[in-house]
Design a protein around this motif. Structure first.
Motif, PDB file in Angstrom:
ATOM      1  N   VAL A  34       1.289  -0.728   0.498  1.00 50.49           N
ATOM      2  CA  VAL A  34       0.056  -0.056   0.058  1.00 50.49           C
ATOM      3  C   VAL A  34       0.982   1.437  -0.332  1.00 50.49           C
ATOM      4  O   VAL A  34       1.857   1.704   0.744  1.00 50.49           O
ATOM      5  CB  VAL A  34      -1.020   0.076   1.804  1.00 50.49           C
ATOM      6  CG1 VAL A  34      -2.231   1.222   1.235  1.00 50.49           C
ATOM      7  CG2 VAL A  34      -2.027  -1.526   1.548  1.00 50.49           C
ATOM      8  N   PRO A  35       0.606   1.579  -1.344  1.00 49.36           N
ATOM      9  CA  PRO A  35       1.808   3.147  -1.201  1.00 49.36           C
ATOM     10  C   PRO A  35       0.810   4.148  -0.404  1.00 49.36           C
ATOM     11  O   PRO A  35      -0.492   4.698  -0.939  1.00 49.36           O
ATOM     12  CB  PRO A  35       2.042   3.308  -2.166  1.00 49.36           C
ATOM     13  CG  PRO A  35       0.418   2.607  -3.644  1.00 49.36           C
ATOM     14  CD  PRO A  35       0.892   1.839  -2.615  1.00 49.36           C
ATOM     15  N   VAL A  36       2.023   4.999   0.473  1.00 50.47           N
ATOM     16  CA  VAL A  36       1.280   6.420   0.978  1.00 50.47           C
ATOM     17  C   VAL A  36       1.843   7.154   0.857  1.00 50.47           C
ATOM     18  O   VAL A  36       2.711   7.471   0.900  1.00 50.47           O
ATOM     19  CB  VAL A  36       1.209   5.773   2.745  1.00 50.47           C
ATOM     20  CG1 VAL A  36       0.816   6.678   3.957  1.00 50.47           C
ATOM     21  CG2 VAL A  36       0.587   4.772   2.911  1.00 50.47           C
ATOM     22  N   ALA A  40       4.958  15.641   2.844  1.00 46.51           N
ATOM     23  CA  ALA A  40       5.898  16.844   2.097  1.00 46.51           C
ATOM     24  C   ALA A  40       6.439  16.919   0.583  1.00 46.51           C
ATOM     25  O   ALA A  40       6.658  17.580   0.199  1.00 46.51           O
ATOM     26  CB  ALA A  40       7.065  16.441   2.627  1.00 46.51           C
ATOM     27  N   GLY A  41       5.842  15.669  -0.050  1.00 44.84           N
ATOM     28  CA  GLY A  41       6.390  15.797  -1.258  1.00 44.84           C
ATOM     29  C   GLY A  41       7.010  14.659  -1.697  1.00 44.84           C
ATOM     30  O   GLY A  41       7.704  15.147  -3.234  1.00 44.84           O
ATOM     31  N   GLY A  42       7.408  14.215  -0.376  1.00 46.91           N
ATOM     32  CA  GLY A  42       8.735  13.291  -0.985  1.00 46.91           C
ATOM     33  C   GLY A  42       8.318  11.901  -1.808  1.00 46.91           C
ATOM     34  O   GLY A  42       7.223  12.063  -1.799  1.00 46.91           O
ATOM     35  N   PRO A  43       9.482  11.134  -1.337  1.00 47.01           N
ATOM     36  CA  PRO A  43       8.976   9.600  -2.014  1.00 47.01           C
ATOM     37  C   PRO A  43       7.632   9.487  -0.939  1.00 47.01           C
ATOM     38  O   PRO A  43       7.821   9.080   0.235  1.00 47.01           O
ATOM     39  CB  PRO A  43       9.817   8.768  -1.866  1.00 47.01           C
ATOM     40  CG  PRO A  43      10.950   9.857  -1.343  1.00 47.01           C
ATOM     41  CD  PRO A  43      10.439  10.815  -1.104  1.00 47.01           C
ATOM     42  N   PRO A  44       6.917   7.999  -1.497  1.00 45.75           N
ATOM     43  CA  PRO A  44       5.476   7.479  -0.592  1.00 45.75           C
ATOM     44  C   PRO A  44       6.230   6.893  -0.027  1.00 45.75           C
ATOM     45  O   PRO A  44       7.743   6.162  -0.095  1.00 45.75           O
ATOM     46  CB  PRO A  44       4.337   7.115  -1.631  1.00 45.75           C
ATOM     47  CG  PRO A  44       5.405   6.562  -2.845  1.00 45.75           C
ATOM     48  CD  PRO A  44       6.351   8.519  -3.055  1.00 45.75           C
TER      49      PRO A  44
END
Length: 91
Positions: A34-36, A40-44
């Protein structure tokens, strides 16, 4: 495609029941990721759940009743390919 309502145990999805697509064999995938998204706009961040059989309890010879997913806090993507001739601890 068929789906099956599968319960999740542990982690942020604890107690939820979600429809999970079934594969060719009629089973849900062994690992559910599950990608969350990061605020802050960084990698999930990827949450990893592993498939385990549901305990039936009571009867000695009972048929398999289904699956559930348990949270894997280490979140390893997978163990990679394991060949019969590989040494234990490799891969």
């Amino acid at each position: 495609m068929k789906s099956e309502n599968t319960s999740f145990v542990g982690g942020p999805l604890d107690g939820r029941v979600l429809p999970v697509l079934l594969g060719i064999t009629g089973h849900p995938p062994k690992v559910y990721r599950v990608p969350v998204p990061d605020a802050a706009g960084g990698p999930p961040t990827v949450l990893v759940y592993r498939r385990v059989p549901v305990e039936t309890g009571g009867r000695a010879l009972s048929l398999h009743r289904g699956w559930r997913y348990e949270f894997d806090p280490e979140g390893k993507a997978g163990r990679g390919l394991r060949w019969p001739w590989s040494k234990p601890g490799q891969g």
